[in-house]
Design a protein around this motif. Structure first.
Motif, PDB file in Angstrom:
ATOM      1  N   ASP A 165       0.827  -1.207   0.000  1.00 48.44           N
ATOM      2  CA  ASP A 165       0.000   0.000   0.000  1.00 48.44           C
ATOM      3  C   ASP A 165       0.862   1.258   0.000  1.00 48.44           C
ATOM      4  O   ASP A 165       0.581   2.225  -0.721  1.00 48.44           O
ATOM      5  CB  ASP A 165      -0.913   0.028   1.232  1.00 48.44           C
ATOM      6  CG  ASP A 165      -1.950  -1.081   1.227  1.00 48.44           C
ATOM      7  OD1 ASP A 165      -2.406  -1.464   0.143  1.00 48.44           O
ATOM      8  OD2 ASP A 165      -2.294  -1.573   2.321  1.00 48.44           O
ATOM      9  N   ILE A 166       1.906   1.256   0.836  1.00 47.75           N
ATOM     10  CA  ILE A 166       2.767   2.437   0.936  1.00 47.75           C
ATOM     11  C   ILE A 166       3.470   2.700  -0.390  1.00 47.75           C
ATOM     12  O   ILE A 166       3.561   3.851  -0.846  1.00 47.75           O
ATOM     13  CB  ILE A 166       3.786   2.267   2.074  1.00 47.75           C
ATOM     14  CG1 ILE A 166       3.065   2.146   3.418  1.00 47.75           C
ATOM     15  CG2 ILE A 166       4.748   3.461   2.113  1.00 47.75           C
ATOM     16  CD1 ILE A 166       3.975   1.783   4.574  1.00 47.75           C
ATOM     17  N   ALA A 167       3.967   1.642  -1.010  1.00 47.86           N
ATOM     18  CA  ALA A 167       4.632   1.804  -2.297  1.00 47.86           C
ATOM     19  C   ALA A 167       3.692   2.420  -3.331  1.00 47.86           C
ATOM     20  O   ALA A 167       4.094   3.293  -4.116  1.00 47.86           O
ATOM     21  CB  ALA A 167       5.151   0.445  -2.788  1.00 47.86           C
ATOM     22  N   GLU A 168       2.446   1.991  -3.340  1.00 43.97           N
ATOM     23  CA  GLU A 168       1.461   2.522  -4.293  1.00 43.97           C
ATOM     24  C   GLU A 168       1.174   3.995  -3.999  1.00 43.97           C
ATOM     25  O   GLU A 168       1.053   4.823  -4.923  1.00 43.97           O
ATOM     26  CB  GLU A 168       0.175   1.696  -4.206  1.00 43.97           C
ATOM     27  CG  GLU A 168      -0.838   1.993  -5.303  1.00 43.97           C
ATOM     28  CD  GLU A 168      -0.431   1.453  -6.663  1.00 43.97           C
ATOM     29  OE1 GLU A 168      -1.132   1.759  -7.640  1.00 43.97           O
ATOM     30  OE2 GLU A 168       0.590   0.731  -6.758  1.00 43.97           O
ATOM     31  N   ILE A 169       1.076   4.339  -2.723  1.00 44.93           N
ATOM     32  CA  ILE A 169       0.827   5.736  -2.340  1.00 44.93           C
ATOM     33  C   ILE A 169       1.981   6.626  -2.778  1.00 44.93           C
ATOM     34  O   ILE A 169       1.782   7.687  -3.390  1.00 44.93           O
ATOM     35  CB  ILE A 169       0.590   5.838  -0.821  1.00 44.93           C
ATOM     36  CG1 ILE A 169      -0.757   5.200  -0.444  1.00 44.93           C
ATOM     37  CG2 ILE A 169       0.629   7.301  -0.358  1.00 44.93           C
ATOM     38  CD1 ILE A 169      -0.943   4.968   1.044  1.00 44.93           C
ATOM     39  N   LYS A 170       3.208   6.203  -2.475  1.00 43.90           N
ATOM     40  CA  LYS A 170       4.373   7.018  -2.820  1.00 43.90           C
ATOM     41  C   LYS A 170       4.565   7.136  -4.337  1.00 43.90           C
ATOM     42  O   LYS A 170       5.100   8.130  -4.836  1.00 43.90           O
ATOM     43  CB  LYS A 170       5.631   6.422  -2.179  1.00 43.90           C
ATOM     44  CG  LYS A 170       5.651   6.474  -0.663  1.00 43.90           C
ATOM     45  CD  LYS A 170       5.679   7.888  -0.109  1.00 43.90           C
ATOM     46  CE  LYS A 170       7.007   8.566  -0.276  1.00 43.90           C
ATOM     47  NZ  LYS A 170       7.080   9.866   0.443  1.00 43.90           N
ATOM     48  N   LYS A 171       4.095   6.142  -5.065  1.00 45.86           N
ATOM     49  CA  LYS A 171       4.176   6.169  -6.525  1.00 45.86           C
ATOM     50  C   LYS A 171       3.298   7.274  -7.110  1.00 45.86           C
ATOM     51  O   LYS A 171       3.668   7.917  -8.108  1.00 45.86           O
ATOM     52  CB  LYS A 171       3.757   4.810  -7.080  1.00 45.86           C
ATOM     53  CG  LYS A 171       3.704   4.726  -8.596  1.00 45.86           C
ATOM     54  CD  LYS A 171       3.224   3.352  -9.029  1.00 45.86           C
ATOM     55  CE  LYS A 171       3.050   3.272 -10.547  1.00 45.86           C
ATOM     56  NZ  LYS A 171       2.546   1.922 -10.961  1.00 45.86           N
ATOM     57  N   HIS A 172       2.148   7.508  -6.474  1.00 44.10           N
ATOM     58  CA  HIS A 172       1.168   8.422  -7.050  1.00 44.10           C
ATOM     59  C   HIS A 172       1.160   9.814  -6.424  1.00 44.10           C
ATOM     60  O   HIS A 172       0.726  10.774  -7.092  1.00 44.10           O
ATOM     61  CB  HIS A 172      -0.254   7.844  -6.910  1.00 44.10           C
ATOM     62  CG  HIS A 172      -0.534   6.700  -7.833  1.00 44.10           C
ATOM     63  ND1 HIS A 172      -0.314   5.391  -7.474  1.00 44.10           N
ATOM     64  CD2 HIS A 172      -0.999   6.675  -9.114  1.00 44.10           C
ATOM     65  CE1 HIS A 172      -0.653   4.602  -8.473  1.00 44.10           C
ATOM     66  NE2 HIS A 172      -1.060   5.356  -9.489  1.00 44.10           N
TER      67      HIS A 172
END
Length: 420
Positions: A165-172
């Motif tokens: 989830d964190i990786a997806e948030i930081k990606k966007h």
């Protein structure tokens, strides 16, 4: 067993260079604030007299906040204030004045969940940053984007957030992400519990949680209790979070602030945990490619652990094994014994402020943020006037003992339980 038990494969994120993350520590009172900062916190979060979720902590007056801010500044650290209740109508009265007073006291940011507190702070106290509280249960990048567009520079993610989830948030979304990496977990979703309300008429989301999940319960079948009188009763609290083993993954996935839970915890807990994570973060950034977890860090964490430890939601969904159904002993039961006040290098005597009973012949150990760590037996003890003592029995009593190595003010002394 107070150890980290999961062996799930670690998050395999893309390696990339990041600024060093902030180490954010809890401080239930002014003394704890000073120890947290002295032992390596980059920032501390505290509670004021109103609007926070720890009404039973020794919360700060405005004068204490000012003193805490001045102390923190000497170390280059910041002070945040939790204003994270969900406000009822009667709670809103006086909010503007309170937020202006926080700004005047030099507070760097508030941690808020209720939109009325967020909007009011932005309007009347523009020097205060507003960080979105974990109480908002933010789990996805669209929600994070929403709060960024509302002008918030940081979001404290829900405890249920995973590495993925964190990786997806930081990606966007280009925004600061704060995540809990150590401390107590709530059995309810992101702390949204009403057990306390029903059992004691104390509202968990207005600062009154009575820790219902930690109580001892009996179970009944057809009105017959399942436990005998002498048996330990059933509890349903969660194991505590500990991510020291996954520090590189936390850094590489992009967590900007590592948050330690525990405004109600002791000085010993706060100082010990902060000291370990400070050492680990600094060691990683000295040489990321050759960073290795030190066993001594795990041992130190366990000395301050109140409950068995796990990795929360970062790796997978917690199961039955991640809750505590019966009492479990600490793996390394240590007790906080005293604080170093002064040290005389000519005599090798340290002045200690007593925090728990200890005596001549007992094994103790000293620990501090500047490399102090050694064990010894207490061989000599006197009161401050020089009269011999066999034991330090009185709370906050100042005594003198001979130490094997030099110590420094604010170093801690602890004893191992069950040992002389």
């Amino acid at each position: 067993m107070t150890t980290i038990e999961k062996t799930t494969p670690r998050y395999q994120g893309k390696r990339h260079r990041l600024a060093k993350p902030e180490l954010l520590a809890p401080a239930g009172n002014l003394e704890k604030l000073k120890f947290a900062v002295h032992y390596g916190a980059d920032a501390v979060y505290i509670g004021g007299q109103k609007y926070g979720l720890r009404s039973n902590a020794d919360n700060f007056s405005f004068e204490e906040m000012k003193e805490g801010v001045e102390f923190a500044k000497r170390y280059g650290a910041k002070v945040f204030v939790a204003t994270n209740i969900y406000a009822h109508n009667e709670d809103v009265e006086g909010l503007e004045e309170y937020l202006r007073a926080l700004e005047h006291a030099g507070i760097s940011a508030i941690i808020a969940a209720d939109p009325v507190i967020i909007e009011t702070a932005q309007r009347v106290a523009p020097k205060l940053e507003v960080h979105l509280s974990t109480q908002q249960s933010t789990l996805n990048w669209q929600a994070v984007q929403f709060w960024k567009e509302e002008g918030l520079p940081r979001v404290v993610l829900a405890r249920e957030t995973s590495f993925k989830d964190i990786a997806e948030i930081k990606k966007h979304v280009d925004i600061e992400i704060e995540a809990f990496i150590h401390g107590a977990m709530c059995s309810s979703f992101s702390g949204r519990c009403v057990l306390s309300n029903h059992f004691t008429d104390r509202d968990s989301n207005r600062g009154g949680c009575c820790q219902s999940c930690r109580w001892k319960y009996d179970l009944f079948v057809d009105d017959m209790p399942m436990y005998d009188e002498e048996e330990d009763k059933f509890t349903m609290g969660s194991k505590d979070l500990c991510m020291i083993e996954y520090l590189p993954e936390l850094i590489e996935v992009g967590v900007d602030s590592f948050k330690i839970e525990g405004r109600m915890k002791s000085i010993h807990y706060v100082a010990t945990v902060v000291n370990v994570y400070r050492q680990a973060i600094d060691a990683y950034f000295e040489d990321p490619e050759h960073f290795e977890l030190k066993q001594e860090w795990i041992e130190e964490i366990n000395k301050a652990a109140n409950r068995p430890l796990n990795t929360g939601f970062f790796l997978d969904e917690p199961g039955a094994e991640d809750h505590i159904y019966e009492p479990e002993e600490k793996a390394a039961p240590y007790d906080f014994a005293g604080i170093v006040v002064d040290y005389d290098p000519k005599t090798s005597f340290a002045t200690i402020q007593q925090r728990n009973h200890f005596k001549v012949g007992q094994e103790v150990e000293f620990v501090g943020p500047e490399g102090t760590f050694f064990k010894q037996t207490v061989t000599e003890m006197t009161d401050i006037e020089g009269a011999g003592l066999e034991a330090a029995r009185h709370p906050l009593q100042q005594i003198r003992i001979r130490t094997l190595k030099p110590v420094k003010p604010m170093d801690m002394m602890r004893k191992k339980l069950g040992r002389k």
